[in-house]
Design an enzyme around this catalytic site. Sequence first.
Site, short mmCIF file in Angstrom:
data_model
loop_
_atom_site.label_atom_id
_atom_site.label_comp_id
_atom_site.label_asym_id
_atom_site.label_seq_id
_atom_site.Cartn_x
_atom_site.Cartn_y
_atom_site.Cartn_z
N GLY A 1 52.80 -26.83 53.54
CA GLY A 1 53.01 -25.56 52.85
C GLY A 1 52.26 -25.50 51.55
O GLY A 1 51.77 -26.52 51.04
N PRO B 1 51.45 -25.13 47.47
CA PRO B 1 52.10 -25.82 46.34
C PRO B 1 53.28 -25.03 45.79
O PRO B 1 53.25 -23.80 45.71
CB PRO B 1 50.97 -25.91 45.30
CG PRO B 1 49.70 -25.75 46.07
CD PRO B 1 50.02 -24.87 47.22
N LYS C 1 58.56 -28.64 49.07
CA LYS C 1 58.44 -29.72 50.06
C LYS C 1 59.12 -31.00 49.56
O LYS C 1 59.87 -31.64 50.30
CB LYS C 1 56.96 -29.98 50.36
CG LYS C 1 56.24 -28.79 50.95
CD LYS C 1 54.81 -29.10 51.30
CE LYS C 1 53.95 -29.36 50.10
NZ LYS C 1 53.78 -28.16 49.24
N HIS D 1 41.89 5.53 32.51
CA HIS D 1 41.63 4.58 33.60
C HIS D 1 42.93 4.25 34.33
O HIS D 1 43.01 4.34 35.57
CB HIS D 1 40.99 3.31 33.04
CG HIS D 1 40.62 2.29 34.08
ND1 HIS D 1 39.33 2.11 34.51
CD2 HIS D 1 41.38 1.40 34.77
CE1 HIS D 1 39.31 1.16 35.44
NE2 HIS D 1 40.54 0.70 35.60
N GLU D 2 43.96 3.86 33.57
CA GLU D 2 45.23 3.52 34.20
C GLU D 2 45.92 4.75 34.77
O GLU D 2 46.60 4.66 35.81
CB GLU D 2 46.15 2.82 33.18
CG GLU D 2 45.58 1.54 32.61
CD GLU D 2 45.21 0.52 33.67
OE1 GLU D 2 45.86 0.50 34.74
OE2 GLU D 2 44.25 -0.24 33.45
N HIS E 1 44.52 5.28 38.28
CA HIS E 1 45.19 4.42 39.28
C HIS E 1 46.56 4.98 39.63
O HIS E 1 46.95 5.05 40.81
CB HIS E 1 45.36 3.00 38.71
CG HIS E 1 44.10 2.20 38.66
ND1 HIS E 1 43.30 1.98 39.76
CD2 HIS E 1 43.50 1.56 37.62
CE1 HIS E 1 42.27 1.23 39.41
NE2 HIS E 1 42.36 0.96 38.12
#
Length: 656
Positions: free
Chosen positions: A209, A211, A215, A431-432, A435
Amino acid sequence: MKASHKTMALWAVLLVISVLMFQMYETQKKEVIQNFQFSQFEEALKKEQVKEVSFRAGPSAGIGKILGEIKPEFKDEAPFNGAVKFQITGNIGDEGLKIVRSYGITPNYESTDNSMIASALLNWLPLLLIVGLFFFLFKQLQSGGSKAMSFGKSKAKLLTENKHKVTFDDVAGVEEAKNDLEEIVHFLKDSKKFTRLGGRIPKGVLLVGPPGTGKTLLARAVAGEANVPFFTISGSDFVEMFVGVGASRVRDLFEQGKKHAPCLIFIDEIDAVGRHRGAGMGGGHDEREQTLNQLLVEMDGFEENEGVIIVAATNRPDVLDPALLRPGRFDRRVMVSAPDMVGREAILKVHSKKTPLASDVDISKVARGTPGFSGADLENLVNESALLAARNNKHKVEMIDFEAAKDKILMGSERRSMMMSDEDKKVTAYHEAGHTLIGKSLEGLDPIHKVTIIPRGMALGVTQTLPVDDQISLKKSKAKNMLAFLFGGRAAEKVIFKDYTTGASNDIERATDIARKMVCEWGMSEKIGPMAIDKSEGPVFLGMQQSSRQRDYSDKKAEEIDNEIRGFINEGYELAEKILTDKVDILHALSNALLKYETIDSAEVELLYKGGTVDEIENIRTAKQNELAIEQKKAQTASDKKNKDKSSSSSDPVTA
């Protein structure tokens, strides 16, 4: 032979070697010294054969011994017969001194005590040094750990204490992996239950899997549930600069395991020692390959390792040697993938057990807003939230702390000290806003969560989305809308300012990557069709330290691929530009709100998208602040009343 007998034999050998070396030293050091009578000494003085004379004082302060050295050219003559030095012993008195001086020789004087000490040091110091050296080496042989002579000893740590015992209750978000490993626990507790029908206990379990997915934690949980000894070692601990050390450590590790059977041996990052053999290209990795060969033999060779189960972890299973992965060695491969939304919620609940949470904290919302986070990332998120709350002198962690911690992890700390001109702020706001408007206008995209123009990390502004569910597969329609969303900022700059800035560089890179995958990997191009193009031949870390891309298509096909990629990109950009042109009033409203407040949330974005104004946002924020102030005042009043009642009750007189 017992350990005590081995120790005695080793000491005997060391003592014999020390004596022999001392004798060799004394033999080489010893010089021929001739004993003379005084008359012979006087005769040698007359013939001018004496080079140097030393008088050594005796116990009564008289001259007790004369030591002399003859000239080299006379050493082979009688009575010297090859001697270099001579000595005369006895109570010589002052007569000898007068005779020596009469022949023009000035003698040297030595003290008996000093000469004895010097002689003892010269004679015994080498022996003491040799014995001390062998004693030091022997102690190193008897000691373990990282001592000088314990190269072949395993560095595995044995964890048998229950102080930090981990069980499956401490592991969340990987339910399928837990179910697979629960059988290993049953094997260790009651192996006869499974072997009575002819079954064989698995010899190894490989945890695979990314990081941070847990595990190592799963391996510790298996040991904690089974209540058996747990050896842990890293793959890099086997190989050293000395040849044969790795294989010796593997043998020692399994010998320790057999003594403590049934037990678990956990090898973390096994790809450090288990890489594909033959990849050294000239034998540069022979020592690592010897270590791997010994590991293969120990896991499944002529000798049986009953009750010893190997659990290994890696995030690069593609580089492991095939012999290591075959049945009989690593019988099971357990996938430990990144948690889904339900798993993230369970992990957050585990890590926040010891963290006091405020009533406004919605763990499910936090889990929904952290797609792709591993267990380690979520633990770090809870920790960062607690640190932020403590920094602000809060008694509980609030939802705003989780939001701030998530932003810090994903994008970095706020750079409020960064000086931005009004023009740069305006460009960033539009710009934002571009979006945001595209994200609200197109279907299938993730809902807008928050928009900010406060610089974070390398970004001047950020538009955050909050997925409703984990994305398993991607539709072509959504992929095309994602291209339009990514180009929303650049298109807004073109619509408003008739110019471009460098702020869209990351958006262009991400959009180009999506478009290339649509054509070359996902088969979403009608002209190219469902073809896998530009597939990589072999992983970089396979051991060859090189990677090659096989091109199995013509230059004409390459031109068609480029045209299809450009077509998807142009289509997305044109769609974004059309939406922003048609809804330019909403674009202005979003930009003005960002310029005024710097950050707006999803509810405020929704208000502006439906035609609301910035003044309405001001009214909503004022009402929220008033409600918050009223709640804080009520809480403070209740706290004061409680303290007053407590103090008055404590001051009441005690009645009989």
